[in-house]
Design a protein around this motif. Structure first.
Motif, PDB file in Angstrom:
ATOM      1  N   GLY A 267      -4.275   9.745   0.816  1.00 15.17           N
ATOM      2  CA  GLY A 267      -3.273  10.805   0.995  1.00 15.17           C
ATOM      3  C   GLY A 267      -3.191  11.195   2.458  1.00 15.17           C
ATOM      4  O   GLY A 267      -3.134  10.332   3.334  1.00 15.17           O
TER       5      GLY A 267
ATOM      6  N   GLU B 270     -11.703   0.965   2.488  1.00 11.91           N
ATOM      7  CA  GLU B 270     -11.102   1.223   3.804  1.00 11.91           C
ATOM      8  C   GLU B 270     -12.212   1.573   4.788  1.00 11.91           C
ATOM      9  O   GLU B 270     -12.969   2.518   4.563  1.00 11.91           O
TER      10      GLU B 270
ATOM     11  N   SER C 166     -11.636   5.023   0.753  1.00 10.42           N
ATOM     12  CA  SER C 166     -12.353   5.201   2.027  1.00 10.42           C
ATOM     13  C   SER C 166     -13.761   5.670   1.711  1.00 10.42           C
ATOM     14  O   SER C 166     -13.944   6.627   0.953  1.00 10.42           O
TER      15      SER C 166
ATOM     16  N   HIS D 124       0.875  -1.174   0.000  1.00 12.30           N
ATOM     17  CA  HIS D 124       0.000   0.000   0.000  1.00 12.30           C
ATOM     18  C   HIS D 124       0.912   1.223   0.000  1.00 12.30           C
ATOM     19  O   HIS D 124       1.723   1.400   0.915  1.00 12.30           O
TER      20      HIS D 124
HETATM   21  N1  KMH Z   1      -3.546   9.120   5.786  1.00 18.13           N
HETATM   22  C1  KMH Z   1      -4.894   8.943   6.185  1.00 18.13           C
HETATM   23  C2  KMH Z   1      -5.541  10.269   6.480  1.00 18.13           C
HETATM   24  C3  KMH Z   1      -5.649   5.566   2.600  1.00 18.13           C
HETATM   25  O1  KMH Z   1      -4.462   5.439   2.368  1.00 18.13           O
HETATM   26  O2  KMH Z   1      -6.512   5.300   1.770  1.00 18.13           O
HETATM   27  C4  KMH Z   1      -5.725   8.193   5.223  1.00 18.13           C
HETATM   28  C5  KMH Z   1      -5.162   6.963   4.632  1.00 18.13           C
HETATM   29  C6  KMH Z   1      -6.134   6.100   3.912  1.00 18.13           C
HETATM   30  O3  KMH Z   1      -4.007   6.668   4.704  1.00 18.13           O
END
Ligand code: KMH
Ligand code: ZN
Length: 272
Positions: free
Chosen positions: A84, A142, A107, A46
């Protein structure tokens, strides 16, 4: 039980070099770290990127550089972040999806995130889901809070996500659903039986949540994005030791670890 897919969130957006000197930052360092976690047994990475100052960045060029190294040097499944960092615009966040990686995080709702808000209004989520469809990217949903599951199921009804869904339950973000076994079981009860799922635990909850994932027949996510410690007070000297420990646990519980090719089959990712 199915083979175990190990995802590694190598860098994230929030952790700093002040917190751990082992954090990879540049595309080259991130790709080196990817190679090490592949050797240790991971099948998905990821990805987040950092700019030259170490700040989180969704710049397409940074992703393109890291991805070109990782693809040249490993067979890992690459999952780019569309999350992000909190405060980033939708335009910024969606950029890496246009590189047509095999997977992207998605998400499906907003949540408090420490003192910040991780903002995911539904029109933006739909736009990200459309971008995934356009570029043939498999989304990983997510889930930081329970309502995000129903939002994802609504996206299926709207034709913006396809069954079978793949979920990542992220438990233990301050402001999100707490990392308890009971909460994980509660979330699992709400997803369609056709789904695949993985579980992430923040900080000291990483290992316990991963262990529940192994025992319950799910998959697991580890890595510095969620936790930088090997054990209380002891930093992990890279992401790979966290993977090596999961491989050992999986062996104990009779869950052989999936290769990237096997993980593609389990997740329905078609060869390109
Ligand atoms: N950094 C987080 C605010 C994702 O990568 O999709 C969100 C996050 C989720 O990391
Ligand atoms: Zn992330």
């Amino acid at each position: 039980m199915e083979k175990l897919i190990i995802t590694v969130a190598l860098v994230g957006a929030e952790v700093t070099r002040q917190q751990t000197p082992f954090l990879p930052l540049t595309p080259r360092e991130i790709a080196d770290e990817a190679r090490k976690v592949r050797e240790a047994g991971a099948s998905i990475v990821h990805l987040h990127m950092r700019d030259q100052f170490g700040n989180p960045s969704q710049a397409k060029a940074l992703f393109a550089e890291a991805i070109s190294y990782i693809q040249a040097e490993t067979d890992l499944i690459i999952q780019v972040s569309t999350g992000g960092a909190t405060g980033m615009s939708a335009e910024e966040r969606v950029q890496p999806v246009t590189l047509a990686p095999e997977m992207a995080s998605l998400s499906t709702g907003s949540v408090n995130f420490g003192d910040d808000v991780f903002s995911n209004p539904l029109p933006m989520v739909r736009e990200f889901a459309r971008a995934c469809q356009l570029h043939h990217v498999k989304p990983e949903v997510e889930v930081f809070e329970v309502g995000m599951i129903q939002n994802a199921l609504n996206l299926v009804k709207q034709g913006l996500l396809q069954d079978p869904l793949h979920f990542n339950f992220v438990l233990g973000v301050p402001g999100g659903i707490p990392a308890t076994a009971k909460n994980l079981l509660f979330l699992l009860d709400l997803i369609p039986s056709s789904s695949t799922w993985t579980v992430s635990g923040i900080g000291r909850h990483q290992l316990s949540m991963n262990t529940h994932g192994i025992l319950l027949g799910g998959h697991v996510r580890t890595g510095f994005e969620d936790n930088i410690y090997y054990r209380k007070g002891v930093l992990s000297e890279g992401n790979a030791p966290l993977v090596t420990r999961l491989v050992a646990l999986a062996e104990i519980f009779d869950r052989p670890v999936a290769t990237p090719l096997e993980a593609r089959k389990l997740l329905g990712i078609l060869p390109r």
